[in-house]
Structure formats: C-alpha cells, structure tokens
Motif scaffolding. Structure first.
Motif, PDB file in Angstrom:
ATOM      1  N   UNK A  83      46.465  46.325  41.121  1.00 58.31           N
ATOM      2  CA  UNK A  83      45.682  45.531  40.355  1.00 58.31           C
ATOM      3  C   UNK A  83      46.373  45.329  38.907  1.00 58.31           C
ATOM      4  N   UNK A  84      45.799  44.120  38.391  1.00 58.47           N
ATOM      5  CA  UNK A  84      46.392  43.739  36.928  1.00 58.47           C
ATOM      6  C   UNK A  84      45.323  43.029  36.254  1.00 58.47           C
ATOM      7  N   UNK A  85      45.389  42.932  35.071  1.00 56.04           N
ATOM      8  CA  UNK A  85      44.315  42.128  34.384  1.00 56.04           C
ATOM      9  C   UNK A  85      44.368  40.867  34.696  1.00 56.04           C
ATOM     10  N   UNK A  86      43.345  40.250  35.024  1.00 48.70           N
ATOM     11  CA  UNK A  86      43.012  38.922  35.380  1.00 48.70           C
ATOM     12  C   UNK A  86      42.688  38.838  36.982  1.00 48.70           C
ATOM     13  N   UNK A  87      43.068  39.954  37.733  1.00 44.69           N
ATOM     14  CA  UNK A  87      42.835  39.838  39.219  1.00 44.69           C
ATOM     15  C   UNK A  87      41.228  40.005  39.504  1.00 44.69           C
ATOM     16  N   UNK A  88      40.934  39.415  40.568  1.00 43.01           N
ATOM     17  CA  UNK A  88      39.484  39.770  40.977  1.00 43.01           C
ATOM     18  C   UNK A  88      39.153  41.323  40.763  1.00 43.01           C
ATOM     19  N   UNK A  89      37.795  41.674  40.413  1.00 43.31           N
ATOM     20  CA  UNK A  89      37.466  43.066  40.564  1.00 43.31           C
ATOM     21  C   UNK A  89      37.694  43.631  41.876  1.00 43.31           C
ATOM     22  N   UNK A  90      38.149  44.805  41.915  1.00 37.99           N
ATOM     23  CA  UNK A  90      38.192  45.573  43.205  1.00 37.99           C
ATOM     24  C   UNK A  90      36.687  45.783  43.767  1.00 37.99           C
ATOM     25  N   UNK A  91      36.363  45.455  44.798  1.00 40.38           N
ATOM     26  CA  UNK A  91      34.937  45.825  45.596  1.00 40.38           C
ATOM     27  C   UNK A  91      34.587  47.025  46.176  1.00 40.38           C
ATOM     28  N   UNK A  92      33.699  47.731  45.996  1.00 45.66           N
ATOM     29  CA  UNK A  92      33.461  49.005  46.829  1.00 45.66           C
ATOM     30  C   UNK A  92      32.213  48.920  47.204  1.00 45.66           C
ATOM     31  N   UNK A  93      32.164  49.038  48.888  1.00 45.13           N
ATOM     32  CA  UNK A  93      31.072  48.741  49.595  1.00 45.13           C
ATOM     33  C   UNK A  93      30.776  50.220  50.107  1.00 45.13           C
ATOM     34  N   UNK A  94      29.285  50.384  50.373  1.00 45.37           N
ATOM     35  CA  UNK A  94      28.735  51.839  50.880  1.00 45.37           C
ATOM     36  C   UNK A  94      27.609  51.529  51.677  1.00 45.37           C
ATOM     37  N   UNK A  95      27.167  52.238  52.458  1.00 47.14           N
ATOM     38  CA  UNK A  95      25.693  52.127  53.388  1.00 47.14           C
ATOM     39  C   UNK A  95      24.609  52.749  52.450  1.00 47.14           C
ATOM     40  N   UNK A  96      23.613  52.631  53.159  1.00 47.81           N
ATOM     41  CA  UNK A  96      22.248  52.743  52.435  1.00 47.81           C
ATOM     42  C   UNK A  96      22.107  54.446  52.113  1.00 47.81           C
TER      43      UNK A  96
END
Length: 262
Positions: free
Chosen positions: A142-155
């Motif tokens: 990941x470098x500056x300007x790339x889309x942010x990393x998405x973190x997914x989780x359950x309820x």
C-alpha cells in the motif's frame, strides 16, 4: 523450508493426517514483521478497484471433554435450533485474513493470536490490525494515493470502538450490526429563541421499526448471480449513543461523537 499449506498438498499428508496440525499446536509460531523482509515479494490479493480487504474473526476450537487446560475459555456457539446458543469450553484464536475475489478454499492469514481469559478482545484485534496494516505498508503493498484498506467484521465486534482504537490508520472499517440495534439521527437544528441546552443526539433510528427511518440518502438495486435483486439503503450521519459500558467501560475522557457516513 516449505510452508505448512504446501505440505498439506503432498501425497503423504492426506485428509485426516493431523501430525502437521499437532506440530503447529505444540511449537511456537513467530509473527512475521516488516523487519524480517518478509512479504515484500508476495502477491497481495486485491478486490474491485485494486483495494485490499482484511477480515477479522475469532473461531473457537471446542474442547468440551478435555481436562481443564490452562487459559481455557467459554466459546459461544449456535446449536441446531435458532435460539439454541451455547457456551462450550475451548481455545479461540483471533486472526486477521486477507480476502480475495472469487471462490477459493485458501486464504492468507498474516496474523493469529490466542487470547487469554483476561484479554480485551477489541484491544487484541486493534493491535493485530494495526500491526498487519503497518506491515503491508512497509512491504510496499500500500502506498500513498492508493484506496484505503478495508477491514470487515461480523456483528460480534464493536466497530465504533475498533475504529477509535485504529484512528489515524489508512483503513476503513465495515461491520455488520445486530438487527435489534438502536441508533441516533443527527440532532435537529437549534430553534431561534430557545435557551435550553441543545440535545446531543437526534431521534431514535430503530432497525426493527421502519417508521423511525427518514428518507434514505442513497438507494441502490443490484442484480446478483445467486440471490436475485439485492436492495441497499443508506443514511448519512447515523450514530450510536455511546455509554461507559461494555468495550467503553475503561475509556478515559469524554466519549467521542461517532457519526457514520454513507
């Protein structure tokens, strides 16, 4: 040295051969870091738009008939019936996995920690995620300007608390919410000539009562391959009403005003 995943594909390690698993359980597993130079040559799976996606979870390994081992926990599991949830002794493991598009039986797990009974689950997960994201950045994924990393989780995760713990990190959190949650809408504008203290929150937004929902800011309908049409509604600035309970019990200072965007 070949990794354990490659070893499981060899003819000598057929399904049911558990020596590799037992060896991993008996020996220490050293966490890789950017200082080791590990990960720079690996290919990180990407989802739509070239975005990296991480998932967190705490799957239990149930041990109901084993003698009382050290640091054994009670793991929440669901029974056959809808309301037949149970707590069974076991050894859960908190992991961070890298998701990829398409159907596959394998996934990359850059970090896994076995929590102790006195550990804070949110603090453990936050430390894992921060370490993995910083490791990916240092490895050049990941470098500056790339889309942010998405973190997914359950309820099962308090996404608001987790976002507070991870503030300043180049990541976006997406988490499921329980269907019985009660959120708050933005506070109404202050009326002219009213001198009372303005409310901190607006009206209730109950998931189970559509009559409390205002007009959605965005409405979309998408055709899916297996489930027909999927409809989505989104509201802007919906927020939880935080209190000094649960994961916020030991929070120092004033509770943040966490507004969820679209």
């Amino acid at each position: 040295m070949r990794p354990p995943v490659d070893l499981t594909l060899l003819p000598g390690h057929r399904r049911g051969h558990g020596s590799g698993v037992r060896r991993l359980e008996s020996g220490p597993v050293r966490r890789r870091s950017a200082a080791d130079g590990a990960g720079a040559g690996l290919s990180l799976p990407r989802c739509d738009g070239g975005r990296g996606v991480l998932a967190v979870g705490v799957p239990p390994r149930l041990r109901p008939d084993a003698p009382c081992p050290a640091e054994r926990l009670l793991c929440h599991v669901y029974g056959r019936a809808k309301t037949a949830s149970q707590f069974i002794p076991g050894r859960p493991c908190s992991f961070v996995a890298v998701l990829e598009p398409g159907a596959t039986s394998w996934t990359a797990i850059p970090d896994a920690v076995r929590p102790a009974p006195a550990d804070d689950a949110t603090a453990i997960t936050g430390a894992q995620l921060r370490g993995v994201v910083e490791w990916l950045i240092a490895a050049g994924h990941w470098q500056a300007g790339d889309p942010h990393i998405v973190i997914v989780s359950d309820a099962g995760y308090d996404v608001t608390r987790l976002a507070w713990v991870l503030r300043g990190l180049s990541a976006e959190l997406v988490g499921r919410a329980r269907p019985d949650r009660v959120m708050r809408l933005p506070k109404p504008p202050r009326m002219h000539g009213v001198n009372d203290r303005p409310p901190e929150h607006g009206p209730e937004f109950r998931f189970t009562k559509p009559e409390t929902w205002p007009e959605p800011a965005i409405t979309t309908v998408t055709d899916t391959a297996n489930y027909g049409k999927a409809g989505t509604q989104a509201w802007d600035r919906v927020r939880p009403q935080l209190t000094h309970r649960s994961s916020w019990l030991g929070h120092d200072g004033e509770l943040p005003l966490a507004e969820r965007g679209r």
